[in-house]
Write a protein that holds these residues in place. Structure first.
Motif, PDB file in Angstrom:
ATOM      1  N   LYS A   1      -5.070 -35.551 -10.590  1.00 23.77           N
ATOM      2  CA  LYS A   1      -4.863 -34.160 -11.046  1.00 23.77           C
ATOM      3  C   LYS A   1      -3.643 -34.028 -11.946  1.00 23.77           C
ATOM      4  O   LYS A   1      -3.480 -33.017 -12.626  1.00 23.77           O
ATOM      5  CB  LYS A   1      -4.763 -33.218  -9.850  1.00 23.77           C
ATOM      6  CG  LYS A   1      -6.100 -32.998  -9.131  1.00 23.77           C
ATOM      7  CD  LYS A   1      -6.040 -31.850  -8.153  1.00 23.77           C
ATOM      8  CE  LYS A   1      -7.430 -31.351  -7.789  1.00 23.77           C
ATOM      9  NZ  LYS A   1      -8.277 -32.397  -7.188  1.00 23.77           N
ATOM     10  N   ARG A   2      -2.739 -35.040 -11.936  1.00 20.28           N
ATOM     11  CA  ARG A   2      -1.580 -34.957 -12.818  1.00 20.28           C
ATOM     12  C   ARG A   2      -1.067 -36.369 -13.000  1.00 20.28           C
ATOM     13  O   ARG A   2      -0.369 -36.910 -12.141  1.00 20.28           O
ATOM     14  CB  ARG A   2      -0.499 -34.041 -12.224  1.00 20.28           C
ATOM     15  CG  ARG A   2       0.535 -33.537 -13.228  1.00 20.28           C
ATOM     16  CD  ARG A   2       1.681 -34.480 -13.401  1.00 20.28           C
ATOM     17  NE  ARG A   2       2.696 -33.938 -14.299  1.00 20.28           N
ATOM     18  CZ  ARG A   2       3.846 -34.535 -14.586  1.00 20.28           C
ATOM     19  NH1 ARG A   2       4.127 -35.702 -14.012  1.00 20.28           N
ATOM     20  NH2 ARG A   2       4.714 -34.010 -15.445  1.00 20.28           N
TER      21      ARG A   2
ATOM     22  N   THR B   1      -1.107 -25.744 -17.188  1.00 19.03           N
ATOM     23  CA  THR B   1      -2.198 -26.480 -16.545  1.00 19.03           C
ATOM     24  C   THR B   1      -3.293 -25.536 -16.061  1.00 19.03           C
ATOM     25  O   THR B   1      -4.483 -25.749 -16.318  1.00 19.03           O
ATOM     26  CB  THR B   1      -1.646 -27.292 -15.367  1.00 19.03           C
ATOM     27  OG1 THR B   1      -0.661 -28.226 -15.838  1.00 19.03           O
ATOM     28  CG2 THR B   1      -2.768 -28.059 -14.654  1.00 19.03           C
TER      29      THR B   1
ATOM     30  N   THR C   1       4.598 -31.165 -10.718  1.00 17.64           N
ATOM     31  CA  THR C   1       4.631 -31.179 -12.180  1.00 17.64           C
ATOM     32  C   THR C   1       6.077 -31.345 -12.635  1.00 17.64           C
ATOM     33  O   THR C   1       6.979 -31.540 -11.820  1.00 17.64           O
ATOM     34  CB  THR C   1       4.071 -29.840 -12.729  1.00 17.64           C
ATOM     35  OG1 THR C   1       4.948 -28.777 -12.301  1.00 17.64           O
ATOM     36  CG2 THR C   1       2.649 -29.575 -12.197  1.00 17.64           C
TER      37      THR C   1
ATOM     38  N   PRO D   1      -7.255 -31.805 -15.357  1.00 15.61           N
ATOM     39  CA  PRO D   1      -5.829 -32.094 -15.562  1.00 15.61           C
ATOM     40  C   PRO D   1      -5.366 -31.688 -16.955  1.00 15.61           C
ATOM     41  O   PRO D   1      -6.142 -31.711 -17.909  1.00 15.61           O
ATOM     42  CB  PRO D   1      -5.744 -33.610 -15.397  1.00 15.61           C
ATOM     43  CG  PRO D   1      -7.027 -34.033 -14.768  1.00 15.61           C
ATOM     44  CD  PRO D   1      -8.041 -33.022 -15.147  1.00 15.61           C
ATOM     45  N   LEU D   2      -4.119 -31.321 -17.040  1.00 17.62           N
ATOM     46  CA  LEU D   2      -3.497 -31.146 -18.349  1.00 17.62           C
ATOM     47  C   LEU D   2      -3.121 -32.524 -18.882  1.00 17.62           C
ATOM     48  O   LEU D   2      -3.239 -32.805 -20.072  1.00 17.62           O
ATOM     49  CB  LEU D   2      -2.247 -30.275 -18.220  1.00 17.62           C
ATOM     50  CG  LEU D   2      -1.498 -29.980 -19.514  1.00 17.62           C
ATOM     51  CD1 LEU D   2      -2.321 -29.050 -20.411  1.00 17.62           C
ATOM     52  CD2 LEU D   2      -0.134 -29.348 -19.236  1.00 17.62           C
TER      53      LEU D   2
ATOM     54  N   ALA E   1      -6.913 -25.242 -17.762  1.00 14.67           N
ATOM     55  CA  ALA E   1      -8.014 -25.717 -16.911  1.00 14.67           C
ATOM     56  C   ALA E   1      -9.110 -24.663 -16.844  1.00 14.67           C
ATOM     57  O   ALA E   1     -10.308 -24.976 -16.966  1.00 14.67           O
ATOM     58  CB  ALA E   1      -7.486 -26.024 -15.510  1.00 14.67           C
TER      59      ALA E   1
ATOM     60  N   GLU F   1       4.851 -26.282 -17.200  1.00 14.72           N
ATOM     61  CA  GLU F   1       3.693 -27.186 -17.147  1.00 14.72           C
ATOM     62  C   GLU F   1       2.642 -26.653 -16.190  1.00 14.72           C
ATOM     63  O   GLU F   1       1.442 -26.681 -16.484  1.00 14.72           O
ATOM     64  CB  GLU F   1       4.110 -28.593 -16.729  1.00 14.72           C
ATOM     65  CG  GLU F   1       2.924 -29.565 -16.669  1.00 14.72           C
ATOM     66  CD  GLU F   1       3.256 -30.916 -16.067  1.00 14.72           C
ATOM     67  OE1 GLU F   1       4.426 -31.334 -16.114  1.00 14.72           O
ATOM     68  OE2 GLU F   1       2.329 -31.564 -15.525  1.00 14.72           O
ATOM     69  N   SER F   2       3.079 -26.166 -15.046  1.00 15.30           N
ATOM     70  CA  SER F   2       2.121 -25.635 -14.061  1.00 15.30           C
ATOM     71  C   SER F   2       1.302 -24.490 -14.648  1.00 15.30           C
ATOM     72  O   SER F   2       0.070 -24.457 -14.523  1.00 15.30           O
ATOM     73  CB  SER F   2       2.870 -25.158 -12.815  1.00 15.30           C
ATOM     74  OG  SER F   2       3.656 -26.193 -12.258  1.00 15.30           O
TER      75      SER F   2
END
Ligand SMILES: Cc1ncc(COP(=O)(O)O)c(CNc2co[nH]c2=O)c1O
Length: 390
Positions: free
Chosen positions: A237-238, A78, A69, A226-227, A82, A74-75
């Motif tokens: 996933k990203r 996410t 990320t 995913p964000l 999620a 962000e992690s």
């Protein structure tokens, strides 16, 4: 004037070996990894090595996912979002159990999710500043709980949470567990599979890697969306063109950090304890948390009668970089929330100063800091309106 950097929990120097490993991905091997031509494909081997280092470095199994990320913020976003989309918005499990001392990239996301139907419960801390197992057992209702999110180590105090036993209990109840491991990785051993978490967040610039790159561990089968959508990067996933230099740098930094754990546990701890002992030798001081229950590099100290901001500015003028534990709010300083959460009196909670060392900290720097600190505290107390020698 000597410059001494003691704010490593905020960010760290990039290890020169990491910087060197990143350099070729700016002007030599600069292709987009998703491109089919040789400029793109030639960076794939280095990305594979980086991912292998990340998997090994955090104890991920081959069947798990580790995504790159932009940062731990962000992690954390996410994971929490999620679980919101995949569990909270679709089932009767509306609760997130967390703590009052999480980083804002967890606590502020929880506040946002609470505005959208989630129920956030902050678990009370015990006198040692951690959530103990009995508290988790008391508050965890598996029928109503979607996620437990508890940091591995606190960024201000360095206090370590008992993640292995907390995650084991959550798993036994069929409840997902996330840990923000940002302040643990590179300081103490971190192994995602060994402790049994479902999600684990980390950030390269906390362990001598580059800023602007982080990671997220996702246990096989853990719910996920995913964000960031918009491409097949990271297996969908990203999305977003991968920061190859950052990924390579983070992988090497993690490998080097794990090699240095013994040095952290011995030499960094020795220097931290030398500074801590000198602080405690100053009258009317307090250090938060038992040192054996903290990561080896961190001190959160209070100096009665001395505003934290005043002290860090005085130290800064003499070349020493530290930080306050307390978040400033306009002209009136907020007391340190961590200290308030663990019951330290509010007057003392205004005087918090954090010192965080690294493997690059030297004995000479600590000796200089001790000398300057003694004089700064003495000088500031002489002009303090609140300090009365006890
Ligand atoms: C526990 C924890 N989680 C997440 C973050 C965010 O990481 P980033 O998004 O990669 O920057 C930090 C940064 N902590 C601090 C940043 O500055 N002082 C600090 O203590 C942190 O300490």
């Amino acid at each position: 004037m000597q410059r001494v950097y003691l704010d490593n929990n905020a960010t760290t120097i990039v290890d020169p070996r990491v910087k060197e490993a990143m350099e070729i991905y700016f002007c030599q091997q600069y292709g987009n990894p998703n491109s089919l031509h040789q400029f793109g494909t030639e960076v794939h081997p280095a990305m594979r090595v980086a991912l292998d280092r990340l998997y090994a470095g955090i104890g991920a199994a081959d069947e798990d996912d580790v995504i790159v990320t932009s940062c731990a913020t962000e992690s954390n976003n996410t994971v929490l979002k999620a679980v919101y989309w995949e569990v909270i918005s679709k089932t009767n499990k509306k609760r997130i159990l967390t703590t009052p001392v999480e980083h804002p990239s967890v606590s502020h996301v929880c506040e946002f999710l609470a505005e959208n139907g989630a129920e956030i419960i902050e678990l009370p801390l015990n006198k040692y500043g951690i959530v103990d197992l009995s508290t988790l057992k008391e508050y965890l209702d598996p029928e109503k709980t979607a996620l437990v999110s508890i940091m591995w180590a606190n960024n201000e105090t360095g206090i370590i949470f008992p993640i292995k036993e907390l995650a084991a209990y959550a798993r036994s109840q069929g409840v997902l567990f996330h840990t923000d491991a940002v302040q643990a990785i590179g300081k103490i051993p971190v192994n995602a599979r060994e402790v049994g978490v479902d999600y684990l967040s980390f950030s390269a610039h906390k362990f001598h890697g580059p800023k602007g790159v982080g990671g997220l561990y996702i246990r096989q089968g853990a719910p996920f969306v995913p964000l960031l959508h918009g491409g097949e990067h990271m297996g969908g996933k990203r999305s977003g063109t991968i920061n190859v230099a950052g990924m390579v740098g983070m992988g090497l930094a993690l490998e080097l950090a794990n090699y240095a754990l013994e040095y952290e546990a011995t030499e960094v701890r020795r220097l931290r304890d030398k500074l801590e002992d000198a602080i405690l030798a100053i009258p009317d001081t307090l250090v938060i948390g038992k040192r054996e229950l903290r990561v080896p590099n961190t001190i959160l100290a209070s100096f009665r009668g001395v505003e934290g901001e005043a002290l860090i500015w005085d130290l800064n003028k003499q070349g020493i970089a530290a930080s306050t534990g307390s978040a400033c709010a306009s002209e009136s300083l907020e007391p340190n929330p961590v200290m308030v959460a663990i019951g330290v009196d509010r007057e003392l909670a205004h005087t918090a100063v954090r010192f965080s060392l690294s493997r690059f900290t030297t004995e000479e720097e600590i000796d200089y800091t001790i000398e300057v600190l003694r004089a700064s505290v003495k000088r500031l107390r002489e002009i303090s309106s609140t300090y009365k020698k006890c």
